[in-house]
Design a protein around this motif. Structure first.
Motif, PDB file in Angstrom:
ATOM      1  N   THR A   1      60.124  17.786  17.722  1.00 44.22           N
ATOM      2  CA  THR A   1      58.721  17.411  17.534  1.00 44.22           C
ATOM      3  C   THR A   1      57.851  18.595  17.138  1.00 44.22           C
ATOM      4  O   THR A   1      56.637  18.552  17.314  1.00 44.22           O
ATOM      5  CB  THR A   1      58.166  16.785  18.827  1.00 44.22           C
ATOM      6  OG1 THR A   1      58.391  17.688  19.918  1.00 44.22           O
ATOM      7  CG2 THR A   1      58.837  15.460  19.131  1.00 44.22           C
ATOM      8  N   GLY A   2      58.452  19.677  16.617  1.00 45.98           N
ATOM      9  CA  GLY A   2      57.649  20.840  16.251  1.00 45.98           C
ATOM     10  C   GLY A   2      56.950  21.391  17.478  1.00 45.98           C
ATOM     11  O   GLY A   2      57.564  21.605  18.521  1.00 45.98           O
ATOM     12  N   LEU A   3      55.636  21.589  17.394  1.00 49.13           N
ATOM     13  CA  LEU A   3      54.874  22.060  18.541  1.00 49.13           C
ATOM     14  C   LEU A   3      54.365  20.919  19.407  1.00 49.13           C
ATOM     15  O   LEU A   3      53.785  21.148  20.467  1.00 49.13           O
ATOM     16  CB  LEU A   3      53.684  22.917  18.074  1.00 49.13           C
ATOM     17  CG  LEU A   3      54.049  24.328  17.616  1.00 49.13           C
ATOM     18  CD1 LEU A   3      52.853  25.000  16.968  1.00 49.13           C
ATOM     19  CD2 LEU A   3      54.552  25.159  18.788  1.00 49.13           C
ATOM     20  N   ALA A   4      54.542  19.681  18.940  1.00 49.70           N
ATOM     21  CA  ALA A   4      54.099  18.535  19.734  1.00 49.70           C
ATOM     22  C   ALA A   4      55.058  18.295  20.897  1.00 49.70           C
ATOM     23  O   ALA A   4      56.179  18.791  20.910  1.00 49.70           O
ATOM     24  CB  ALA A   4      54.023  17.293  18.855  1.00 49.70           C
ATOM     25  N   HIS A   5      54.608  17.542  21.883  1.00 48.96           N
ATOM     26  CA  HIS A   5      55.459  17.149  23.005  1.00 48.96           C
ATOM     27  C   HIS A   5      55.958  15.736  22.746  1.00 48.96           C
ATOM     28  O   HIS A   5      55.215  14.876  22.259  1.00 48.96           O
ATOM     29  CB  HIS A   5      54.662  17.207  24.313  1.00 48.96           C
ATOM     30  CG  HIS A   5      55.521  17.150  25.541  1.00 48.96           C
ATOM     31  ND1 HIS A   5      56.161  16.000  25.955  1.00 48.96           N
ATOM     32  CD2 HIS A   5      55.855  18.111  26.429  1.00 48.96           C
ATOM     33  CE1 HIS A   5      56.845  16.257  27.058  1.00 48.96           C
ATOM     34  NE2 HIS A   5      56.678  17.525  27.372  1.00 48.96           N
ATOM     35  N   ALA A   6      57.228  15.487  23.073  1.00 46.76           N
ATOM     36  CA  ALA A   6      57.838  14.194  22.733  1.00 46.76           C
ATOM     37  C   ALA A   6      57.174  13.030  23.456  1.00 46.76           C
ATOM     38  O   ALA A   6      57.091  11.927  22.923  1.00 46.76           O
ATOM     39  CB  ALA A   6      59.328  14.233  23.053  1.00 46.76           C
ATOM     40  N   VAL A   7      56.687  13.242  24.694  1.00 45.23           N
ATOM     41  CA  VAL A   7      56.202  12.098  25.494  1.00 45.23           C
ATOM     42  C   VAL A   7      54.796  12.311  26.062  1.00 45.23           C
ATOM     43  O   VAL A   7      54.358  11.562  26.924  1.00 45.23           O
ATOM     44  CB  VAL A   7      57.188  11.778  26.648  1.00 45.23           C
ATOM     45  CG1 VAL A   7      58.512  11.265  26.101  1.00 45.23           C
ATOM     46  CG2 VAL A   7      57.404  12.985  27.548  1.00 45.23           C
ATOM     47  N   ILE A   8      54.085  13.334  25.590  1.00 45.47           N
ATOM     48  CA  ILE A   8      52.715  13.573  26.046  1.00 45.47           C
ATOM     49  C   ILE A   8      51.822  13.742  24.826  1.00 45.47           C
ATOM     50  O   ILE A   8      52.188  14.436  23.875  1.00 45.47           O
ATOM     51  CB  ILE A   8      52.610  14.835  26.936  1.00 45.47           C
ATOM     52  CG1 ILE A   8      53.493  14.709  28.179  1.00 45.47           C
ATOM     53  CG2 ILE A   8      51.165  15.102  27.345  1.00 45.47           C
ATOM     54  CD1 ILE A   8      53.561  15.974  29.021  1.00 45.47           C
ATOM     55  N   ALA A   9      50.647  13.117  24.834  1.00 52.00           N
ATOM     56  CA  ALA A   9      49.664  13.300  23.757  1.00 52.00           C
ATOM     57  C   ALA A   9      48.260  13.311  24.373  1.00 52.00           C
ATOM     58  O   ALA A   9      48.001  12.549  25.306  1.00 52.00           O
ATOM     59  CB  ALA A   9      49.792  12.181  22.733  1.00 52.00           C
ATOM     60  N   PRO A  10      47.367  14.168  23.871  1.00 54.36           N
ATOM     61  CA  PRO A  10      47.617  15.236  22.897  1.00 54.36           C
ATOM     62  C   PRO A  10      48.271  16.459  23.553  1.00 54.36           C
ATOM     63  O   PRO A  10      47.897  16.857  24.645  1.00 54.36           O
ATOM     64  CB  PRO A  10      46.202  15.584  22.418  1.00 54.36           C
ATOM     65  CG  PRO A  10      45.320  15.275  23.578  1.00 54.36           C
ATOM     66  CD  PRO A  10      45.952  14.106  24.280  1.00 54.36           C
ATOM     67  N   TYR A  11      49.273  16.985  22.857  1.00 53.53           N
ATOM     68  CA  TYR A  11      49.962  18.206  23.291  1.00 53.53           C
ATOM     69  C   TYR A  11      50.515  18.810  22.012  1.00 53.53           C
ATOM     70  O   TYR A  11      51.608  18.496  21.569  1.00 53.53           O
ATOM     71  CB  TYR A  11      51.091  17.850  24.266  1.00 53.53           C
ATOM     72  CG  TYR A  11      51.700  19.018  25.044  1.00 53.53           C
ATOM     73  CD1 TYR A  11      51.842  20.276  24.485  1.00 53.53           C
ATOM     74  CD2 TYR A  11      52.148  18.833  26.346  1.00 53.53           C
ATOM     75  CE1 TYR A  11      52.395  21.317  25.193  1.00 53.53           C
ATOM     76  CE2 TYR A  11      52.711  19.875  27.080  1.00 53.53           C
ATOM     77  CZ  TYR A  11      52.835  21.119  26.497  1.00 53.53           C
ATOM     78  OH  TYR A  11      53.394  22.158  27.210  1.00 53.53           O
ATOM     79  N   ASP A  12      49.722  19.691  21.368  1.00 58.21           N
ATOM     80  CA  ASP A  12      50.110  20.195  20.049  1.00 58.21           C
ATOM     81  C   ASP A  12      49.187  21.357  19.700  1.00 58.21           C
ATOM     82  O   ASP A  12      48.292  21.699  20.466  1.00 58.21           O
ATOM     83  CB  ASP A  12      49.983  19.077  19.000  1.00 58.21           C
ATOM     84  CG  ASP A  12      50.951  19.257  17.827  1.00 58.21           C
ATOM     85  OD1 ASP A  12      51.358  20.414  17.566  1.00 58.21           O
ATOM     86  OD2 ASP A  12      51.274  18.255  17.168  1.00 58.21           O
ATOM     87  N   ALA A  13      49.423  21.947  18.530  1.00 55.39           N
ATOM     88  CA  ALA A  13      48.546  23.001  18.016  1.00 55.39           C
ATOM     89  C   ALA A  13      47.604  22.396  16.988  1.00 55.39           C
ATOM     90  O   ALA A  13      48.001  21.543  16.187  1.00 55.39           O
ATOM     91  CB  ALA A  13      49.374  24.123  17.393  1.00 55.39           C
ATOM     92  N   TYR A  14      46.361  22.851  17.020  1.00 54.25           N
ATOM     93  CA  TYR A  14      45.332  22.314  16.135  1.00 54.25           C
ATOM     94  C   TYR A  14      44.601  23.477  15.464  1.00 54.25           C
ATOM     95  O   TYR A  14      44.292  24.481  16.109  1.00 54.25           O
ATOM     96  CB  TYR A  14      44.344  21.442  16.916  1.00 54.25           C
ATOM     97  CG  TYR A  14      45.034  20.307  17.650  1.00 54.25           C
ATOM     98  CD1 TYR A  14      45.268  19.078  17.031  1.00 54.25           C
ATOM     99  CD2 TYR A  14      45.494  20.487  18.949  1.00 54.25           C
ATOM    100  CE1 TYR A  14      45.931  18.050  17.695  1.00 54.25           C
ATOM    101  CE2 TYR A  14      46.158  19.462  19.628  1.00 54.25           C
ATOM    102  CZ  TYR A  14      46.375  18.254  18.990  1.00 54.25           C
ATOM    103  OH  TYR A  14      47.037  17.239  19.646  1.00 54.25           O
ATOM    104  N   ALA A  15      44.306  23.317  14.172  1.00 55.30           N
ATOM    105  CA  ALA A  15      43.654  24.378  13.401  1.00 55.30           C
ATOM    106  C   ALA A  15      42.194  24.502  13.795  1.00 55.30           C
ATOM    107  O   ALA A  15      41.518  23.497  14.083  1.00 55.30           O
ATOM    108  CB  ALA A  15      43.769  24.082  11.909  1.00 55.30           C
ATOM    109  N   THR A  16      41.697  25.741  13.785  1.00 55.97           N
ATOM    110  CA  THR A  16      40.295  26.008  14.087  1.00 55.97           C
ATOM    111  C   THR A  16      39.585  26.512  12.830  1.00 55.97           C
ATOM    112  O   THR A  16      40.224  26.813  11.819  1.00 55.97           O
ATOM    113  CB  THR A  16      40.172  27.047  15.221  1.00 55.97           C
ATOM    114  OG1 THR A  16      40.990  28.177  14.893  1.00 55.97           O
ATOM    115  CG2 THR A  16      40.640  26.466  16.542  1.00 55.97           C
ATOM    116  N   ALA A  17      38.254  26.632  12.923  1.00 50.58           N
ATOM    117  CA  ALA A  17      37.442  26.904  11.728  1.00 50.58           C
ATOM    118  C   ALA A  17      37.699  28.274  11.120  1.00 50.58           C
ATOM    119  O   ALA A  17      37.499  28.469   9.915  1.00 50.58           O
ATOM    120  CB  ALA A  17      35.958  26.752  12.083  1.00 50.58           C
TER     121      ALA A  17
END
Length: 404
Positions: free
Chosen positions: A232-248
């Motif tokens: 799942t890359g940086l995401a978590h398979a069974v939890i959301a939101p759990y990932d990397a997000y771009a900032t300004a």
């Protein structure tokens, strides 16, 4: 409190222990470097023609190889040709005065030289002797060539790392590091046993078995009837939101929402959309995971309007677990490492180099012994003299290319 503070700092735990290592690359050198940090004297045996081949991996550390600098501080280097009986004799004499011997030569090579753990322990009952190999000394893979990435594949690490479309190797030599850590702790355990029984004994470490142990969660999940974990890359398979997000400002912030209360706080205080906290499409983790794309889009939109520092400050104020997605420059300047005074300078043939204190901290004890990175054969003459060899005899060995 004063009762547990001794007036004199305690010595390093391995002070007085001598280690001889016929080692190369990462797995054995990283294990013995940690022994050196804890006070052991480590004598590194290298080939006269170039030495440990990790010396030539790159020139990133002021002309020295970054792998070598990382794994070899605090050691003495003796350059000896093990194929010459006179060179092999020097190493056997060094081993006779040692507490620990470590080798990670190609499978079978140590046994041909009488430097395998079984042979050495038979002749030196107090010696702790470590054999590190790719796949172990028996079985169909015993003589298979083993490099870190190959073992990452064999142990299944690559199958659970990456994106749904593409498996990727770990960005660090995980198989080498795993073997090094078990060799390090195996030596400590065997030395403890020697303190009780008076006998050392062999220690066997394989890269495959070390890394397979680290695969415990997905392995047990798969063995006992579960589906293999999705990549799942940086995401978590069974939890959301759990990932990397771009900032300004071009950074990325990773955040993790562990329960529905946290989601409501994230919605109200960071996303500024409190209605999402109660919306049935997002209110529970099950719903958010089922609607992962919409969940991620809502978080991504909010964070895209914030600078990294502003995003982190707002997430922390809301009690949301978060982290910056740091690169190596960021880690080298990490404020937490700086605040805890984790950086030191060590000597090297290229001059002083910055290095991190080892993670084992022993309050009330002598500080870790972070010695210099040795030049190839830097200690050859001193070690030969310590074995009782005359300068004339050493000069003959040097002339004949047996030592360097």
């Amino acid at each position: 409190m004063h009762g547990c503070m001794s007036p004199q700092p305690q010595p390093l735990p391995l002070d007085g222990i001598t280690v001889v290592a016929v080692e190369q690359a990462v797995s054995a050198p990283f294990a013995t470097r940690q022994l050196a940090d804890l006070g052991a004297r480590v004598i590194k045996v290298e080939r006269p023609d170039g030495g440990d081949f990790a010396r030539g991996y790159d020139t990133a550390a002021r002309g020295l190889a970054s792998h070598f600098v990382w794994c070899n501080r605090g050691k003495e280097s003796i350059a000896v040709d093990l194929k010459d009986p006179r060179g092999l004799d020097v190493v056997h004499r060094l081993v006779a005065g040692a507490d620990v011997f470590v080798q990670n030569l190609a499978q079978g090579a140590a046994a041909r030289l009488g430097l395998d753990a079984e042979t050495l322990c038979a002749g030196h009952p107090r010696l702790v002797a470590v054999d590190i190999s790719g796949y172990g000394s028996t079985g169909p893979y015993a003589h298979k060539r083993a490099y870190d990435m190959l073992v990452q594949c064999e142990a299944g690490l690559v199958s659970v790392t990456g994106t749904p479309e593409e498996p990727v190797k770990a960005g660090v030599p995980a198989a080498d590091i795993a073997a090094a850590m078990y060799a390090f702790s195996g030596v400590l355990a065997a030395l403890l046993r020697r303190g009780t029984t008076g006998r050392g004994g062999p220690v066997e470490i394989s890269m495959l078995e070390s890394l397979a142990e680290w695969m415990g969660h997905p392995l047990h999940h798969g063995m006992h009837g579960g589906e293999p974990p999705a990549r799942t890359g940086l995401a978590h398979a069974v939890i959301a939101p759990y990932d990397a997000y771009a900032t300004a400002d071009g950074g990325q912030v990773l955040l993790s929402v562990q329960n529905d209360r946290e989601w409501r706080r994230l919605s109200g205080q960071v996303l500024e959309r409190p209605e999402l906290g109660l919306d049935p499409a997002f209110a529970t983790n099950t719903a958010r995971t089922a609607n992962r794309e919409r969940t991620d889009a809502a978080v991504a939109k909010a964070l895209a309007g914030l600078d990294t520092e502003e995003a982190v400050a707002r997430l922390e104020a809301a009690g949301i677990a978060c982290a910056r997605l740091n690169n190596m420059t960021d880690v080298a300047a990490h404020p937490q490492l700086e605040a805890r005074d984790r950086w030191r300078e060590i000597g090297s043939p290229a001059g002083p180099l910055r290095a991190m204190l080892p993670p084992i901290t022993l309050p009330g004890g002598e500080p870790a012994r972070m010695g210099a990175v040795p030049g190839l054969g830097e200690h050859t003459d001193a070690l030969l003299r310590a074995l009782g060899m005359t300068d004339e005899a050493a000069a003959v060995l040097r002339r004949d290319g047996v030592v360097a």
